[in-house]
Design an enzyme around this catalytic site. Sequence first.
Site, PDB file in Angstrom:
ATOM      1  N   GLY A 123      59.144  68.210 -31.486  1.00  0.00           N
ATOM      2  CA  GLY A 123      59.753  69.462 -32.073  1.00  0.00           C
ATOM      3  C   GLY A 123      61.126  69.188 -32.737  1.00  0.00           C
ATOM      4  O   GLY A 123      61.790  68.392 -32.433  1.00  0.00           O
TER       5      GLY A 123
ATOM      6  N   GLN B 108      68.702  71.647 -36.510  1.00  0.00           N
ATOM      7  CA  GLN B 108      69.032  70.327 -36.153  1.00  0.00           C
ATOM      8  C   GLN B 108      68.934  69.445 -37.541  1.00  0.00           C
ATOM      9  O   GLN B 108      69.585  68.324 -37.515  1.00  0.00           O
ATOM     10  CB  GLN B 108      67.890  69.775 -35.246  1.00  0.00           C
ATOM     11  CG  GLN B 108      67.792  70.225 -33.903  1.00  0.00           C
ATOM     12  CD  GLN B 108      66.660  69.710 -33.187  1.00  0.00           C
ATOM     13  OE1 GLN B 108      65.748  70.522 -33.191  1.00  0.00           O
ATOM     14  NE2 GLN B 108      67.000  68.544 -32.445  1.00  0.00           N
TER      15      GLN B 108
ATOM     16  N   CYS C 171      65.863  65.175 -26.736  1.00  0.00           N
ATOM     17  CA  CYS C 171      66.181  65.939 -28.125  1.00  0.00           C
ATOM     18  C   CYS C 171      66.824  65.009 -29.262  1.00  0.00           C
ATOM     19  O   CYS C 171      67.281  64.146 -28.874  1.00  0.00           O
ATOM     20  CB  CYS C 171      67.425  66.882 -27.600  1.00  0.00           C
ATOM     21  SG  CYS C 171      67.960  67.765 -29.004  1.00  0.00           S
ATOM     22  N   LEU C 172      66.004  65.377 -30.452  1.00  0.00           N
ATOM     23  CA  LEU C 172      66.261  64.567 -31.414  1.00  0.00           C
ATOM     24  C   LEU C 172      67.805  64.527 -31.681  1.00  0.00           C
ATOM     25  O   LEU C 172      68.493  63.483 -32.435  1.00  0.00           O
ATOM     26  CB  LEU C 172      65.378  64.778 -32.787  1.00  0.00           C
ATOM     27  CG  LEU C 172      63.842  64.701 -32.335  1.00  0.00           C
ATOM     28  CD1 LEU C 172      63.181  65.236 -33.501  1.00  0.00           C
ATOM     29  CD2 LEU C 172      63.576  63.041 -32.080  1.00  0.00           C
TER      30      LEU C 172
ATOM     31  N   HIS D 138      62.659  74.774 -25.802  1.00  0.00           N
ATOM     32  CA  HIS D 138      63.487  74.038 -25.966  1.00  0.00           C
ATOM     33  C   HIS D 138      64.196  74.242 -27.589  1.00  0.00           C
ATOM     34  O   HIS D 138      65.258  74.529 -27.957  1.00  0.00           O
ATOM     35  CB  HIS D 138      63.226  72.439 -25.818  1.00  0.00           C
ATOM     36  CG  HIS D 138      64.174  71.493 -26.525  1.00  0.00           C
ATOM     37  ND1 HIS D 138      64.569  70.533 -25.615  1.00  0.00           N
ATOM     38  CD2 HIS D 138      64.684  71.226 -27.665  1.00  0.00           C
ATOM     39  CE1 HIS D 138      65.538  69.820 -26.318  1.00  0.00           C
ATOM     40  NE2 HIS D 138      65.473  70.303 -27.715  1.00  0.00           N
ATOM     41  N   GLU D 139      62.945  74.391 -28.398  1.00  0.00           N
ATOM     42  CA  GLU D 139      63.381  74.722 -29.790  1.00  0.00           C
ATOM     43  C   GLU D 139      63.872  76.011 -30.196  1.00  0.00           C
ATOM     44  O   GLU D 139      64.772  76.212 -30.984  1.00  0.00           O
ATOM     45  CB  GLU D 139      61.950  74.582 -30.661  1.00  0.00           C
ATOM     46  CG  GLU D 139      61.409  73.043 -30.481  1.00  0.00           C
ATOM     47  CD  GLU D 139      62.379  71.902 -30.668  1.00  0.00           C
ATOM     48  OE1 GLU D 139      63.495  72.055 -31.425  1.00  0.00           O
ATOM     49  OE2 GLU D 139      62.471  70.764 -29.969  1.00  0.00           O
TER      50      GLU D 139
ATOM     51  N   HIS E 299      67.514  76.224 -29.558  1.00  0.00           N
ATOM     52  CA  HIS E 299      68.509  75.617 -30.635  1.00  0.00           C
ATOM     53  C   HIS E 299      68.679  76.864 -31.599  1.00  0.00           C
ATOM     54  O   HIS E 299      69.853  76.674 -32.124  1.00  0.00           O
ATOM     55  CB  HIS E 299      67.473  74.618 -31.469  1.00  0.00           C
ATOM     56  CG  HIS E 299      67.514  73.215 -30.832  1.00  0.00           C
ATOM     57  ND1 HIS E 299      68.822  72.359 -30.937  1.00  0.00           N
ATOM     58  CD2 HIS E 299      66.607  72.352 -30.412  1.00  0.00           C
ATOM     59  CE1 HIS E 299      68.517  71.170 -30.302  1.00  0.00           C
ATOM     60  NE2 HIS E 299      67.057  71.253 -30.078  1.00  0.00           N
TER      61      HIS E 299
HETATM   62 ZN    ZN Z   1      66.386  69.672 -29.264  1.00  0.00          ZN
END
Ligand code: ZN
Length: 476
Positions: free
Chosen positions: A46, A51, A89-90, A131-132, A135
């Site tokens: 995701g 991000q 998380c990226l 999660h996304e 963000h």
């Molecule tokens: Zn994330």
Amino acid sequence: MSRFEIYTFDAPVLRKKAKPVRKVNNRIREQLDAMLETMRAVSGVGLAAPQVGISKRMVVIDVGEGPHFLVNPEIVSQSEETETKWEGCLSFPGYLGEVERPVKVCVEALNRDGREIWVEGEGLLARALCHELDHLDGVLFIDRAKSIIEVDEDGEEGQGLSGVTCVFMGSPEFALPSLEHLVEAGADVRLVVTQPDRPCGRKQIIAPTPVKQRAMELGIEVFAPEAIGAPEAIERLRAVEADFIAVAAYGQKIPAQVLEIPKYACLNVHPSLLPKYRGGNPVQRQIMAGEQKSGVSIIYMSERMDAGDICLQKVIDIDPDETYGDLERRLGVVGAQALVEAMCSVYTGSARRTPQDEDEATYAPRLRPGEEVINWQAPAEDIHNLVRALSPEPGAVTRFGTERTKIWRAKLLPSQDSSVPDDTVPGTVVGIDGTMAVVKCGKGTIGVLEVQPAGKTAMTAKAFLVGRQYREKRFG
Ligand code: ZN
């Protein structure tokens, strides 16, 4: 195909609330495609637009069943049933957090063609959706994580402490990363010492400390004596024959007989740059004082609290809006890394040992009654520091008319505003900007964002002011 750079860690864009997309046009489609490409290149499941530095409400998710492009997504329902699992998380490469999420969610959004769709997710998809979408509101998984661990990105086992035996002493959340890092680094943690189960929370339920819970999950023996200085407690510690005793926020004074027990050293993790902020409340005090830098110190424990020689320090920047809770969580992780590093260096004989400069020492006492009350005569900056120092506990307090309220979130506004007359009484609401109340302080103005009247739930300042008919709109 183009790819974006992924913003990481404390990039400000990750904390901003993203703006809705007005129209799903070709430019938006290009951005969505590039987001998918970016996510796939790093094998993510995701990715949210903030991000990659785009503060718009859009995400891409692919948990293995093909990509979902979601524009302006909203959660319309979620199951009451939750599950707690590790997620990454990226934007936080190398870290995992243990987060509680609903098992099922339903999200309404526009798709890549601008058509309305619903996505029902379960398990991993539900987790990715939550999660996304977080963000998009500037919320990160580290905010929700019950614990955070560092994973070795190269996949190598970090066994720097294999063969080292230790006793770990700690109690609250802050100590968890230290315990986990020791275990991951291969240390043989033979005993965890923690405070006895105590009543906690509003319902005063008797609960084990977070460290006790984690130790039990890790299968480590737990010892929770009322007094660590009692002869039988000292005997128990001696019997372990540990190389080290590692201490992180244990909560009891450790007597000299205990300090002598380990073969190598008693090391303590302290969340400040000693000799500054010795004592029991260093994190709140650093934020209250408006410090811009913080850090952790690993010290060789001595009988005088927090006065031992320094083995290792790590410095971090404090974000201008960072709360006590956020900073403490970060310091817990940095402290854990420093602890492992320090222990390795002591074990291998390469450690440093620097006495603290007593002339520079300062002390960080617990909050005194009344310190939580906002003095609106103070400069805006001091009030902002107080609000974030007392969030998430116990909350900065003020009055509004006859009501006692807490202020959970505020922000500093650029000094300006000739429109506010000089004789305006500090505490007065001089304007509304979005959901924020602009409030006059002794010097400057502050944006009050989140307010919680006694007995009610937290709300935006705007919602709070609606329907409150006091003649003067004034805090304090
Ligand atoms: Zn994330």
